[in-house]
Design a protein around this motif. Structure first.
Motif, short mmCIF file in Angstrom:
data_model
loop_
_atom_site.label_atom_id
_atom_site.label_comp_id
_atom_site.label_asym_id
_atom_site.label_seq_id
_atom_site.Cartn_x
_atom_site.Cartn_y
_atom_site.Cartn_z
N ALA A 1 2.68 91.37 -69.50
CA ALA A 1 2.14 91.03 -70.86
C ALA A 1 3.44 90.07 -71.68
N ILE A 2 4.20 90.33 -71.68
CA ILE A 2 5.19 89.53 -72.51
C ILE A 2 5.24 88.05 -71.88
N ILE A 3 5.68 87.76 -70.35
CA ILE A 3 5.66 86.60 -69.56
C ILE A 3 4.19 85.88 -69.85
N SER A 4 3.27 86.81 -69.63
CA SER A 4 1.83 85.87 -69.78
C SER A 4 1.70 85.35 -71.17
N GLY A 5 2.03 86.01 -72.35
CA GLY A 5 1.93 85.56 -73.57
C GLY A 5 2.78 84.30 -73.78
N MET A 6 3.92 84.41 -73.21
CA MET A 6 4.85 83.52 -73.22
C MET A 6 4.13 81.95 -72.98
N VAL A 7 4.05 82.21 -71.63
CA VAL A 7 3.45 80.92 -70.66
C VAL A 7 2.09 80.62 -71.34
N GLY B 1 12.76 78.10 -75.90
CA GLY B 1 13.09 79.17 -76.92
C GLY B 1 12.14 80.27 -76.62
N MET B 2 11.01 79.99 -76.18
CA MET B 2 9.89 80.92 -75.81
C MET B 2 10.41 81.78 -74.46
N PHE B 3 10.88 81.02 -73.58
CA PHE B 3 11.48 81.59 -72.37
C PHE B 3 12.88 82.76 -72.59
N LEU B 4 13.69 82.29 -73.56
CA LEU B 4 14.56 83.19 -74.00
C LEU B 4 14.13 84.45 -74.65
N ALA C 1 14.47 88.16 -73.55
CA ALA C 1 15.12 89.21 -74.31
C ALA C 1 14.13 90.49 -74.54
N ALA C 2 13.00 90.21 -74.70
CA ALA C 2 11.86 91.19 -74.87
C ALA C 2 11.68 92.18 -73.57
N SER C 3 12.04 91.35 -72.28
CA SER C 3 11.74 92.13 -71.05
C SER C 3 13.04 93.02 -71.06
N LEU C 4 14.26 92.57 -71.22
CA LEU C 4 15.18 93.37 -71.14
C LEU C 4 15.26 94.55 -71.94
N LYS C 5 14.69 94.50 -73.18
CA LYS C 5 14.58 95.53 -74.07
C LYS C 5 13.61 96.51 -73.41
N VAL C 6 12.65 96.25 -72.99
CA VAL C 6 11.69 97.15 -72.16
C VAL C 6 12.21 97.90 -71.22
N HIS C 7 13.28 97.38 -70.47
CA HIS C 7 14.05 97.87 -69.27
C HIS C 7 14.84 98.76 -70.01
N SER C 8 15.75 98.40 -70.86
CA SER C 8 16.78 99.21 -71.61
C SER C 8 16.13 100.49 -72.24
N ARG C 9 14.98 100.10 -72.85
CA ARG C 9 14.33 101.48 -73.77
C ARG C 9 14.01 102.56 -72.47
#
Length: 200
Positions: free
Chosen positions: A42-48, A73-76, A80-88
Motif C-alpha cells: 500500500a505504501i509503495i503503490s501510494g507513492m508511485v 522525496g517520496m521514494f525516501l 522510511a514508512a516501510s522500515l517503520k512497519v517492519h520495525s513495529r
C-alpha cells in the motif's frame, strides 16, 4: 487510479480481512507476514500513484527537475514508512515472545509452589496474562485501529484467556487446562520467534 485503488484495497480490505475470526495458531506467522506485506504494498503503490499523478499534471520540460526532486522525496518517505512497519512488527513480536515465555513459567510454577502460597502464584499468573493480553491487542502494521489488524484475533485471545483462567483453578481440571494453555502459548511464541530482535 488503479494504484490508488490498490492502496485502498490493501489498507482497508486485505489488512483487515479475517481480523476477528478464530485462526489456527499455526497460521499466525503467515498472518503477520501477510499484514506487513500488504502494508508495504500500500505504501509503495501510494507513492508511485502520487508521483505518476504529478508527472502527468506537470509534464512541461521546465518542471522535470521539480518532479525528480518530488519523486526522490517520496521514494525516501516510502522507504522510511516501510522500515517503520517492519520495525513495529519486530518489536511487537519480540515483546510477545518474551511475555509468552514468562506466562509459561508462571503456569509451570502453579503446581510446585509452597502450600501456603497458592493465591500469590495464581495472582502472578493473572498478572502475566494481563500483560500479554495488552500486547496481543496491539496492531501489527500501524497504531491506527481503523485499518490495521490486531496481532491475535479477539476469538483467539478469548480462548487463551479462558484456558489460562481455568489453569489457575487448583483442581485436576485446572491441570488439564494448563497443558492446553501451555500448548497454545508455545505455538504463539513459535509464531513470533522468527521476527524477534533483541536489539529493540
Amino acid at each position: 487510479m488503479a494504484l490508488f485503488t490498490l492502496v485502498a484495497f490493501a489498507n482497508y480490505f486485505l489488512s483487515g480481512a479475517g481480523g476477528e475470526q478464530l485462526i489456527p495458531l499455526a497460521k499466525l506467522r503467515t498472518r503477520i507476514t501477510r499484514r506487513v506485506a500488504f502494508r508495504v504494498i500500500a505504501i509503495i503503490s501510494g507513492m508511485v500513484a502520487l508521483v505518476s499523478l504529478l508527472v502527468t499534471i506537470r509534464s512541461e520540460a521546465d518542471q522535470q527537475n521539480a518532479n525528480f526532486s518530488f519523486a526522490m522525496g517520496m521514494f525516501l518517505a516510502a522507504g522510511a514508512a516501510s522500515l517503520k512497519v517492519h520495525s513495529r512488527s519486530r518489536k511487537l513480536c519480540t515483546q510477545i515472545n518474551g511475555q509468552t515465555c514468562s506466562l509459561i513459567l508462571a503456569l509451570d510454577s502453579l503446581p510446585y509452589g509452597a502450600v501456603d502460597e497458592p493465591t500469590s502464584r495464581m495472582d502472578s499468573t493473572r498478572h502475566e496474562w494481563h500483560k500479554l493480553k495488552q500486547m496481543l491487542e496491539n496492531r501489527i502494521e500501524t497504531g491506527l485501529p481503523l485499518h490495521s489488524s490486531a496481532l491475535l484475533p479477539a476469538p483467539n485471545r478469548l480462548r487463551v484467556e479462558g484456558l489460562v483462567n481455568m489453569a489457575r483453578a487448583d483442581t485436576p481440571q485446572g491441570t488439564l487446562f494448563a497443558l492446553q494453555a501451555r500448548s497454545e502459548l508455545y505455538d504463539l511464541a513459535d509464531a513470533c520467534g522468527p521476527r524477534i530482535d533483541a536489539t529493540l
